[in-house]
Scaffold this motif. Structure first.
Motif: not given
Length: 853
Positions: A720-735, A770-774
């Protein structure tokens, strides 16, 4: 001697005796005994001998011998009476003197002659096995056999024939005329007018002119009478004829003389009663029109006298009524008067004979199956007369009732033999006292043979293929009798008695056929109600059959009924029907179906096959349906839609759990489904108790599968977290989406980076996306001299403060592996206005799916 010609070759001795009697009966009645007695005794003795019942004892009297014939049913009641009455008339002739005959104008010889004729013919019919004679000869009365014995028919003359004037009905004071003096005088007026017409100008004359024809003394009286009668008109001193009144006088005079002639001819036999009743004079007199009233009365009186005379001669009643054409009311008045006298003890011979003749004819017509109303109309009698015969006619009443009952019973039995129903036979025989008639044992036995045995066999055969109504009609058994026999037999069967063997056997045999027919109809798919209707049986009765265990009949029925029900259920299961439809097609309730399945599961001998078929075909198929339905419905609705019970679900589930290969797959699929549901509930933030309830997972199952469940939950959360991150969501939003704390995501990342295989894929993907790009973007801004605060403000939708702090803490920003990309001011502005800083080149994200659920 044509009357007895049929005896001439058959029995010459009898012929000779009757011929001599015929010659001497009127001239020398006293000597007729010598012919009558031997004839009657010969008839009786011959019949007894022909029937092997000869009586050799000479002291046994004639009447005893006749009674013997009747008791042996060799002769009927009518023949018995004929013999005894003839013998009584022979006695009457024997004990009367010649003077008595001459004084009383006795009719006994005539009556005896007719009686002997009837006896001779009856005897001839009984005993002429080898002798043929073409029909009963016509009877010729004794007074027509010899012209010398008949008085010459008187011709109309001036001799008086009537005691009363035939015009006015007053006592006739005239010695030589059938008209009284007064009426004779009126008739003479016509002659006086004719005399005047012949000698005078009748249209204009005087008294003096009449004096020239008659004496003056007579003339005055004559003119006064003619004027008073309005035959003459007087004007001053002149007289003239009143033509209209004169025409009436002529007509009246003609009718009076013609009436006298007609009456005389009627009395002399020229006209029959039927013909005289068609005459104008009779019809007018019947209506009270003068001068014909007395004519009517004389005819009626004469008809009545003829009626009584013919009764005394014992002419058959039908002939009497036809010959005399007597009025019914006249008979009834005479009958009622004499009946009252008879009851009081005053016996009239004509009345007694009339009743006997009526009774004889009544019984004759009854034998021909005439209906009672038709007989009454033909004989001009009523119910009161029949009641009199039955109850008040002395000894004749008992004889009449016995004969009538015998006839009715024979008619009834004959109609039964012809195939009529009992109701039809009773109606034709006009029997309303059937139970009373059954007291006659001979009748009861014959009735039982014909009606009970023969028809019951036919009923049993018919019930096998026909409906109840048609079978009953074909057998000719009444529904009332059927119900009575069946109820009586049923009662005895219940009480284990056999007092009425017929009814008991009837009940058993009929019930056996009905049971077989019911079972056949049920096996053909008919409902219980339809099958009961076909055999005319109540459903409660069938239930009683199933509950009785007293004999093999009911035990066998119960077993066969269960087998048919089982087969209907199995067929319905094989057809793929739902449980409701299985119960419906088997005509049982779902509750009953469940009980049958339950009995089968307990190894019931008949229902075991139902249970096995149910489990292997129905349950397996419907468990598959359940697995599909449970994905979109709650447990209760899924069970209802799939057509299985909760207990069946649990049984199949536990069987699969315990290694039953038939349900292993179902067990695994359903357990997996429940675990998935539990996981989904947990991921959605439900408590464990709520998740267990909503997923139908038990505490034990949770405990047994906890490790797997936790692993699958973790995989789902990471996915679920990876899916949200792939949608350009933040870690907070994915959590937040995965309903976990953000620290969990950082922990998974660190564990993966440390080489933990469970989190390695997650860490790599999370790092790449996320981490690398951020870190690259953040590093870029730092190199440009931006403060972290400024950077977070610029990147507020791409990087959160928690990310920045996590990266700083874990030295990710200063990571040497991260190459900073420097952006110009224009690029930064463009990134902010468009999609953000973390937009990477399009790439396949198929590898992001960490687990499959």
């Amino acid at each position: 001697m044509k009357n007895f010609e049929f005896l001439k070759d058959f029995d010459s001795d009898m012929y000779a005796l009757l011929s001599e009697f015929e010659r001497e009966a009127v001239k020398n009645p006293k000597i007729t005994e010598s012919y009558v007695t031997p004839f009657l005794e010969k008839v009786v003795n011959d019949i007894l001998q022909r029937n092997n019942n000869a009586i050799d004892d000479p002291y046994v009297g004639f009447s005893k011998r006749v009674d013997k014939l009747y008791e042996l049913k060799i002769i009927d009641y009518k023949f018995k009476c004929m013999l005894l009455e003839a013998y009584q008339m022979r006695n009457a002739i024997t004990h009367k003197s010649i003077e008595d005959f001459l004084k009383s104008d006795n009719k006994i010889p005539f009556q005896l002659h007719r009686s002997l004729f009837d006896i001779a013919w009856k005897y001839f019919q009984l005993c002429n096995e080898n002798y043929y004679y073409p029909g009963k000869p016509e009877y010729t009365p004794i007074y027509n056999l010899n012209s010398k014995t008949i008085k010459s028919t008187p011709k109309p003359s001036d001799n008086r024939n009537f005691s009363r004037c035939i015009i006015c009905g007053r006592a006739n004071d005239s010695k030589n005329s059938n008209f009284c003096i007064s009426c004779n005088n009126e008739l003479e007026y016509q002659n006086e007018i004719i005399n005047l017409k012949n000698n005078l100008n009748i249209s204009h004359f005087t008294k003096e002119e009449v004096n020239q024809i008659h004496s003056s003394m007579y003339t005055s009286q004559l003119l006064i009478e003619l004027t008073t009668k309005k035959l003459l008109k007087k004007t001053n001193r002149y007289y003239s004829l009143n033509e209209s009144e004169y025409e009436k006088l002529i007509e009246f005079t003609y009718e009076c003389y013609d009436m006298e002639k007609t009456l005389t001819e009627f009395l002399n036999g020229k006209y029959t009663s039927k013909q005289i009743k068609q005459s104008k004079y009779y019809k007018c007199g019947q209506k009270g029109i003068r001068p014909f009233v007395e004519f009517y009365k004389i005819v009626e009186n004469q008809i009545f006298k003829d009626f009584l005379n013919q009764i005394s001669m014992k002419i058959p009643i039908g002939e009497i009524l036809e010959n005399t054409q007597i009025n019914k009311s006249q008979i009834n008045n005479w009958y009622d008067k004499n009946k009252d006298s008879f009851i009081k003890g005053e016996h009239n011979s004509e009345f007694i004979t009339y009743n006997k003749l009526l009774m004889e004819q009544y019984l004759t017509l009854k034998r021909k199956q005439y209906l009672n109303d038709d007989i009454k109309a033909e004989l001009q009698i009523n119910d009161e007369i029949i009641s009199f015969w039955m109850d008040s006619f002395d000894m004749e009443s008992a004889l009449f009732k016995n004969s009538l009952n015998e006839i009715r019973m024979n008619i009834f039995l004959n109609n039964l033999k012809e195939g009529k129903s009992k109701e039809e036979a009773l109606e034709i025989a006009e029997i309303t006292d059937f139970e009373e008639l059954l007291k006659d044992k001979d009748f009861e036995n014959e009735y039982k043979t014909e009606y009970y045995e023969n028809r019951v066999d036919k009923l049993i055969k018919s019930l096998k293929t026909m409906s109840f109504d048609k079978a009953l009609k074909r057998s000719g058994i009444s529904e009332d009798d059927y119900n009575r026999w069946y109820a009586t037999g049923k009662k005895q069967c219940l009480l284990k008695k056999d007092e009425d063997e017929f009814c008991l056997n009837f009940y058993i045999n009929v019930t056996r056929v009905l049971m077989n027919r019911y079972l056949k109809l049920r096996s053909e798919g008919k409902t219980k109600t339809e099958a009961c209707k076909k055999i005319n049986t109540d459903l409660n009765e069938v239930k009683r059959w199933c509950n009785w265990n007293e004999s093999g009949l009911f035990i066998d029925f119960k077993e066969n009924n269960k087998k048919i029900t089982a087969k209907l259920i199995i067929d319905a299961i094989k057809d793929g029907k739902s449980k409701d439809k299985i119960a419906e097609s088997s005509d049982i309730t779902v509750n009953e179906l469940n009980k049958i399945i339950d009995l089968g599961s307990q190894n019931d001998r008949i229902y075991r096959e139902v249970y096995e078929e149910y489990e292997s075909v129905y349950l397996s198929k419907h468990l598959e349906v359940f697995l599909k339905e449970i994905k979109n419905k709650n447990l209760k609705k899924a069970l209802k839609t799939s057509g299985i019970e909760k207990s069946e679900l649990d049984s199949a589930y536990n069987s699969g759990k315990n290694g039953d290969e038939r349900f292993t797959k179902f067990y695994n699929d359903y357990l997996n489904f429940k675990i998935s549901c539990y996981i989904t509930q947990i991921i959605r933030g439900k408590t464990v108790s709520k998740a267990l309830k909503n997923s139908n997972l038990t505490d034990e199952e949770l405990k047994d599968n906890l490790k797997e469940i936790e692993s699958r939950i973790l995989d789902k959360q990471m996915n679920s977290v990876i899916g949200e991150i792939a949608k350009n969501r933040t870690t907070r939003q994915a959590a937040k989406k995965a309903r976990i704390r953000i620290d969990e995501i950082y922990r998974w990342y660190l564990e993966g980076k440390k080489g933990n295989e469970k989190f390695k894929d997650f860490a790599d993907i999370y790092h790449e996306l996320y981490v690398e790009v951020g870190c690259e973007i953040f590093q870029n801004f730092l190199n440009k001299g931006k403060t972290p605060k400024q950077i977070l403000k610029i990147m507020n939708e791409d990087i959160t403060r928690e990310d920045y702090e996590f990266w700083i803490k874990n030295n990710l920003i200063s990571d040497k592996n991260v190459e900073a990309k420097l952006y110009t001011e224009d690029e930064i502005k463009e990134k902010i206005e468009n999609e953000g800083f973390r937009q990477k080149d399009e790439k396949s994200l198929s590898g992001l799916s960490i687990i499959g659920c």
